[in-house]
Write an enzyme that holds these catalytic residues in place. Sequence first.
Site, PDB file in Angstrom:
ATOM      1  N   HIS A  77       0.720   4.116   7.220  1.00 22.31           N
ATOM      2  CA  HIS A  77       0.865   4.672   5.880  1.00 22.31           C
ATOM      3  C   HIS A  77       1.500   6.059   5.900  1.00 22.31           C
ATOM      4  CE1 HIS A  77      -2.520   1.731   5.319  1.00 22.31           C
ATOM      5  NE2 HIS A  77      -1.666   1.356   4.394  1.00 22.31           N
ATOM      6  N   SER A 124       0.788  -1.233   0.000  1.00 22.35           N
ATOM      7  CA  SER A 124       0.000   0.000   0.000  1.00 22.35           C
ATOM      8  C   SER A 124       0.820   1.284   0.000  1.00 22.35           C
ATOM      9  CB  SER A 124      -0.960   0.011   1.194  1.00 22.35           C
ATOM     10  OG  SER A 124      -0.265  -0.164   2.414  1.00 22.35           O
ATOM     11  N   ASP A 148      -3.071   6.115  11.302  1.00 20.85           N
ATOM     12  CA  ASP A 148      -3.069   4.658  11.467  1.00 20.85           C
ATOM     13  C   ASP A 148      -1.676   4.102  11.773  1.00 20.85           C
ATOM     14  OD1 ASP A 148      -1.690   4.646   9.041  1.00 20.85           O
ATOM     15  OD2 ASP A 148      -3.323   3.750   7.899  1.00 20.85           O
TER      16      ASP A 148
END
Length: 235
Positions: free
Chosen positions: A211, A12, A208
């Site tokens: 990321h 990601s 989070d």
Amino acid sequence: MEKHIFILSGQSNMSGRGGVKNNQWDGIVPPQCLPNAAIHRFTADLKWISANEPLHVDIDTKAVCGVGPGMSFANAVIKDVMGQVGLIPCAVGGTAIEEWARDSDLYENMIKRSKAAAECGGKIRALLWYQGETNTSSQHYVDTYKQNMQGLIRNLRQDLNLPELPIIQVAIASGHEEYMEKIRDIQKAIDMNNVVCVDAKGLELTEDKMHLVTDACVELGQMLAHAFLTHFVSN
């Protein structure tokens, strides 16, 4: 005009989560990531189009994509290479290194897309690889990571018939604390020809804690460009 092609792959943080919050992208594109007439993206249906954020919108389809490091990389590199830059987005969020083994769907799609892109005209210049967060969840993943990463590099070079293909790997900036440093140590210690490592540790993370924020994606892209130009472009 020569096209310099770069494979963007991993999970990601390569596909891009900059500006994504509550499953929505804020649509903010930093100046370092703006479109350029000389920068193109290879789509999921194997066509070159003008590149713009989010680069992985039709590749990493099970998540909301935002800004990643790809466009800032391309805009930094285009200043120093003659011709055009072509980006092949291949990254998919949440994927472990084991899912990129030869014969897997992810790996074979990356090979298929890379060959098709080159056949349209251009030369594959490097793989930009940012993956590893998923592999920080157990000691087993740690124990097998080096072998799997080296296998990926060997397989990719063999299957693309590019035995000296440059690999620029990112040492992860996040993951499960118990095993993150062990994975990072392996990434930084990969000792293979034409493999270099860029360290993302310390770049700002989203809430989070997994990321990269948009500005960090921009910075990482520029770090990747510096690594490519320093190690693989003759002055």
